[in-house]
Design a protein around this motif. Structure first.
Motif, PDB file in Angstrom:
ATOM      1  N   ASP A 193       0.816  -1.216   0.000  1.00 30.64           N
ATOM      2  CA  ASP A 193       0.000   0.000   0.000  1.00 30.64           C
ATOM      3  C   ASP A 193       0.851   1.268   0.000  1.00 30.64           C
ATOM      4  OD1 ASP A 193       0.912  -0.406   2.604  1.00 30.64           O
ATOM      5  OD2 ASP A 193      -1.062  -0.234   3.544  1.00 30.64           O
ATOM      6  N   ASN A 194       2.053   1.210   0.597  1.00 27.97           N
ATOM      7  CA  ASN A 194       2.917   2.395   0.611  1.00 27.97           C
ATOM      8  C   ASN A 194       3.799   2.503  -0.639  1.00 27.97           C
ATOM      9  OD1 ASN A 194       4.687   0.333   1.150  1.00 27.97           O
ATOM     10  ND2 ASN A 194       5.469   1.176   3.065  1.00 27.97           N
ATOM     11  N   GLU A 195       3.582   1.619  -1.616  1.00 24.56           N
ATOM     12  CA  GLU A 195       4.308   1.666  -2.893  1.00 24.56           C
ATOM     13  C   GLU A 195       3.398   2.044  -4.062  1.00 24.56           C
ATOM     14  OE1 GLU A 195       7.579  -1.885  -2.036  1.00 24.56           O
ATOM     15  OE2 GLU A 195       5.616  -2.414  -2.859  1.00 24.56           O
ATOM     16  N   LEU A 196       2.097   1.890  -3.867  1.00 22.18           N
ATOM     17  CA  LEU A 196       1.156   2.001  -4.979  1.00 22.18           C
ATOM     18  C   LEU A 196       1.188   3.375  -5.640  1.00 22.18           C
ATOM     19  CD1 LEU A 196      -1.059   0.407  -6.490  1.00 22.18           C
ATOM     20  CD2 LEU A 196      -2.724   1.509  -4.973  1.00 22.18           C
ATOM     21  N   GLU A 197       1.207   4.439  -4.845  1.00 22.68           N
ATOM     22  CA  GLU A 197       1.137   5.777  -5.430  1.00 22.68           C
ATOM     23  C   GLU A 197       2.374   6.090  -6.261  1.00 22.68           C
ATOM     24  OE1 GLU A 197      -0.053  10.360  -4.238  1.00 22.68           O
ATOM     25  OE2 GLU A 197       0.550   8.979  -2.650  1.00 22.68           O
ATOM     26  N   PHE A 198       3.555   5.728  -5.778  1.00 21.19           N
ATOM     27  CA  PHE A 198       4.776   5.971  -6.551  1.00 21.19           C
ATOM     28  C   PHE A 198       4.715   5.247  -7.893  1.00 21.19           C
ATOM     29  CE2 PHE A 198       9.052   4.556  -7.847  1.00 21.19           C
ATOM     30  CZ  PHE A 198       9.682   5.785  -7.999  1.00 21.19           C
ATOM     31  N   LEU A 199       4.235   4.012  -7.861  1.00 17.65           N
ATOM     32  CA  LEU A 199       4.233   3.187  -9.078  1.00 17.65           C
ATOM     33  C   LEU A 199       3.156   3.605 -10.068  1.00 17.65           C
ATOM     34  CD1 LEU A 199       5.374   0.726 -10.575  1.00 17.65           C
ATOM     35  CD2 LEU A 199       3.760  -0.704  -9.310  1.00 17.65           C
ATOM     36  N   THR A 200       1.973   3.978  -9.568  1.00 16.89           N
ATOM     37  CA  THR A 200       0.820   4.169 -10.451  1.00 16.89           C
ATOM     38  C   THR A 200       0.274   5.598 -10.472  1.00 16.89           C
ATOM     39  OG1 THR A 200      -0.829   3.656  -8.745  1.00 16.89           O
ATOM     40  CG2 THR A 200       0.129   1.793  -9.964  1.00 16.89           C
ATOM     41  N   GLY A 201       0.671   6.421  -9.508  1.00 12.58           N
ATOM     42  CA  GLY A 201       0.136   7.772  -9.429  1.00 12.58           C
ATOM     43  C   GLY A 201      -1.201   7.865  -8.729  1.00 12.58           C
ATOM     44  N   THR A 202      -1.682   6.744  -8.190  1.00 14.14           N
ATOM     45  CA  THR A 202      -2.949   6.745  -7.457  1.00 14.14           C
ATOM     46  C   THR A 202      -2.806   5.928  -6.180  1.00 14.14           C
ATOM     47  OG1 THR A 202      -5.314   6.174  -7.548  1.00 14.14           O
ATOM     48  CG2 THR A 202      -3.808   4.738  -8.749  1.00 14.14           C
ATOM     49  N   THR A 203      -3.600   6.268  -5.178  1.00 10.31           N
ATOM     50  CA  THR A 203      -3.655   5.469  -3.947  1.00 10.31           C
ATOM     51  C   THR A 203      -4.831   4.505  -3.977  1.00 10.31           C
ATOM     52  OG1 THR A 203      -4.965   7.211  -2.869  1.00 10.31           O
ATOM     53  CG2 THR A 203      -2.563   7.283  -2.561  1.00 10.31           C
ATOM     54  N   ASN A 204      -5.555   4.485  -5.090  1.00  9.73           N
ATOM     55  CA  ASN A 204      -6.748   3.653  -5.236  1.00  9.73           C
ATOM     56  C   ASN A 204      -6.396   2.378  -5.998  1.00  9.73           C
ATOM     57  OD1 ASN A 204      -9.187   2.485  -6.186  1.00  9.73           O
ATOM     58  ND2 ASN A 204     -10.249   4.444  -5.999  1.00  9.73           N
ATOM     59  N   ILE A 205      -6.389   1.244  -5.306  1.00 12.89           N
ATOM     60  CA  ILE A 205      -5.993  -0.016  -5.933  1.00 12.89           C
ATOM     61  C   ILE A 205      -6.944  -0.388  -7.068  1.00 12.89           C
ATOM     62  CG2 ILE A 205      -7.200  -1.347  -4.148  1.00 12.89           C
ATOM     63  CD1 ILE A 205      -4.083  -2.439  -6.189  1.00 12.89           C
ATOM     64  N   GLU A 206      -8.232  -0.094  -6.936  1.00 15.68           N
ATOM     65  CA  GLU A 206      -9.191  -0.424  -7.986  1.00 15.68           C
ATOM     66  C   GLU A 206      -8.856   0.330  -9.275  1.00 15.68           C
ATOM     67  OE1 GLU A 206     -11.499  -2.663  -7.662  1.00 15.68           O
ATOM     68  OE2 GLU A 206     -11.623  -2.976  -5.493  1.00 15.68           O
ATOM     69  N   GLU A 207      -8.455   1.585  -9.131  1.00 15.52           N
ATOM     70  CA  GLU A 207      -8.058   2.377 -10.294  1.00 15.52           C
ATOM     71  C   GLU A 207      -6.782   1.821 -10.922  1.00 15.52           C
ATOM     72  OE1 GLU A 207      -6.586   6.955 -11.178  1.00 15.52           O
ATOM     73  OE2 GLU A 207      -8.043   6.609  -9.563  1.00 15.52           O
ATOM     74  N   ALA A 208      -5.822   1.436 -10.070  1.00 15.01           N
ATOM     75  CA  ALA A 208      -4.559   0.882 -10.571  1.00 15.01           C
ATOM     76  C   ALA A 208      -4.779  -0.436 -11.301  1.00 15.01           C
ATOM     77  CB  ALA A 208      -3.588   0.688  -9.403  1.00 15.01           C
ATOM     78  N   LEU A 209      -5.731  -1.235 -10.822  1.00  8.34           N
ATOM     79  CA  LEU A 209      -6.025  -2.503 -11.489  1.00  8.34           C
ATOM     80  C   LEU A 209      -6.445  -2.289 -12.931  1.00  8.34           C
ATOM     81  CD1 LEU A 209      -8.045  -4.278  -8.645  1.00  8.34           C
ATOM     82  CD2 LEU A 209      -5.820  -5.003  -9.512  1.00  8.34           C
ATOM     83  N   LYS A 210      -7.246  -1.271 -13.170  1.00  9.32           N
ATOM     84  CA  LYS A 210      -7.726  -0.989 -14.522  1.00  9.32           C
ATOM     85  C   LYS A 210      -6.660  -0.317 -15.378  1.00  9.32           C
ATOM     86  CE  LYS A 210     -12.420  -0.317 -12.746  1.00  9.32           C
ATOM     87  NZ  LYS A 210     -13.451   0.703 -12.420  1.00  9.32           N
ATOM     88  N   LYS A 211      -5.904   0.600 -14.759  1.00  8.33           N
ATOM     89  CA  LYS A 211      -4.993   1.458 -15.521  1.00  8.33           C
ATOM     90  C   LYS A 211      -3.609   0.838 -15.737  1.00  8.33           C
ATOM     91  CE  LYS A 211      -3.496   5.192 -13.422  1.00  8.33           C
ATOM     92  NZ  LYS A 211      -2.014   5.230 -13.407  1.00  8.33           N
ATOM     93  N   ASP A 212      -3.081   0.166 -14.716  1.00 13.30           N
ATOM     94  CA  ASP A 212      -1.682  -0.269 -14.743  1.00 13.30           C
ATOM     95  C   ASP A 212      -1.498  -1.788 -14.741  1.00 13.30           C
ATOM     96  OD1 ASP A 212      -0.140   2.439 -14.182  1.00 13.30           O
ATOM     97  OD2 ASP A 212      -1.851   2.382 -12.830  1.00 13.30           O
ATOM     98  N   PHE A 213      -2.452  -2.530 -14.155  1.00  8.47           N
ATOM     99  CA  PHE A 213      -2.256  -3.958 -13.926  1.00  8.47           C
ATOM    100  C   PHE A 213      -3.227  -4.829 -14.724  1.00  8.47           C
ATOM    101  CE2 PHE A 213      -1.217  -2.366  -9.370  1.00  8.47           C
ATOM    102  CZ  PHE A 213       0.046  -1.961  -9.760  1.00  8.47           C
ATOM    103  N   SER A 214      -3.900  -4.265 -15.719  1.00  9.10           N
ATOM    104  CA  SER A 214      -4.977  -4.994 -16.399  1.00  9.10           C
ATOM    105  C   SER A 214      -4.483  -6.226 -17.156  1.00  9.10           C
ATOM    106  CB  SER A 214      -5.720  -4.054 -17.354  1.00  9.10           C
ATOM    107  OG  SER A 214      -4.836  -3.539 -18.341  1.00  9.10           O
TER     108      SER A 214
END
Length: 312
Positions: A193-214
């Protein structure tokens, strides 16, 4: 079939007692390193395991290679570099067992993994490859690319632990750009959780799933003392950590990654995993990682499945 981990192995000098590095009076020598830890977990849990790394031609390298042999990790892809040194990390612990690091890493043998080292790998016996963000720099960066490109073409499952260590990179923008170079290879990612924003630009895992990890099969989203969330296709499972007293969290994230990967590889069809099966794997990984925090050190705290079953 086997698991191959590529990247760093180092010595953790863990401060005795609670306190910052300048206050600690003595240190305990423990073998560690993110990907080496995963190799040892996979071996403990019944998968043949290799580590592809480079160690210095020094006493520290001897200690680490002997540790791998004692853990039954195959060392045929471990090279020794006489003109470099084995990396070290000095670790201090606070009251919760959380850590602060001081590294001796730049110019170390870990960053000297060569293309010749990679060319020795027989991918026909490898089912999964695991790597992390620490060693994807200098000479080792190109070697990672070479191995992962070949593995992707061969249909090998690729697992990645973000495992951010900002003090090992001079330029954080380059660090982020480099990680993103490697994401297209990845099937399974572990991100905290403390790495997500640096990697994806968001603190929202649901958003990262769609944008970065799909494009990934599995996303392991770890939240420290708040457990984890595991995502696979349209399934989501949430875990809580058991009620234990943590004394040292060193290597706990690697225990989670390694134990989940080990259970994942036990499935006959990675494209057909039920929510119940996913929940069982996630619970096992959470409990396994939590139990390792009740001892100091990383590799020395890892359990066989028999040892795990006696404790849980």
């Amino acid at each position: 079939m086997a698991v191959l981990c590529i990247g760093e192995m180092l010595i953790d000098f863990i401060g005795e007692g609670v306190g910052t590095i300048d206050k600690v009076k003595s240190f305990k020598k423990e073998a560690g390193g993110c990907v080496a830890n995963v190799a040892c977990v996979a071996q403990k849990l019944g998968h043949k395991s290799y580590l592809l790394t480079s160690l210095g031609q020094d006493g520290f390298g001897d200690f680490l290679e002997n540790t791998l042999k004692n853990e039954n990790v195959d060392c045929k892809y471990v090279s020794r570099k006489a003109d470099s040194f084995t990396p070290l990390a000095f670790v201090s612990l606070d009251e919760t067992g959380d850590r602060s690091f001081s590294f001796y890493f730049k110019g170390s043998s870990t960053l000297r993994i060569s293309k010749e080292d990679v060319e020795k790998v027989d991918l026909s016996e490898i089912e999964a490859i695991h790597f992390a963000s620490i060693a994807i720099q200098e000479e080792s960066k190109d070697s990672h690319h070479l191995l992962l490109k070949k593995a992707k073409e061969a249909g090998v499952l690729i697992s990645f632990d973000v495992n951010l260590r900002f003090n090992l990179w001079d330029d954080h923008k380059v660090y982020l750009e480099t990680i993103k170079e490697f994401l297209p290879y990845v099937d399974v990612i572990k991100v905290a959780d403390n790495e997500l924003e640096f990697l994806t630009g968001t603190t929202n895992i649901e958003e990262a799933l769609k944008k970065d990890f799909s494009h990934m099969k599995v996303v392991l989203y770890t939240k420290g003392e708040h457990g984890a969330e595991v995502y696979y296709e349209n399934h989501k499972v949430v875990t809580e950590i058991p009620n234990i007293k943590a004394v040292d969290t060193t290597g706990a994230g690697d225990a989670f990654a390694g134990s989940f990967l080990s259970k994942l590889l036990n499935n006959e069809d990675l494209n057909n995993i039920s929510e119940e099966e996913l929940a069982q794997m996630a619970k096992f990984a959470t409990n396994y990682a939590s139990l390792t925090t009740t001892k100091t050190g990383a590799i020395s705290s890892y359990l066989t499945e028999e040892e795990y079953n006696k404790l849980i």
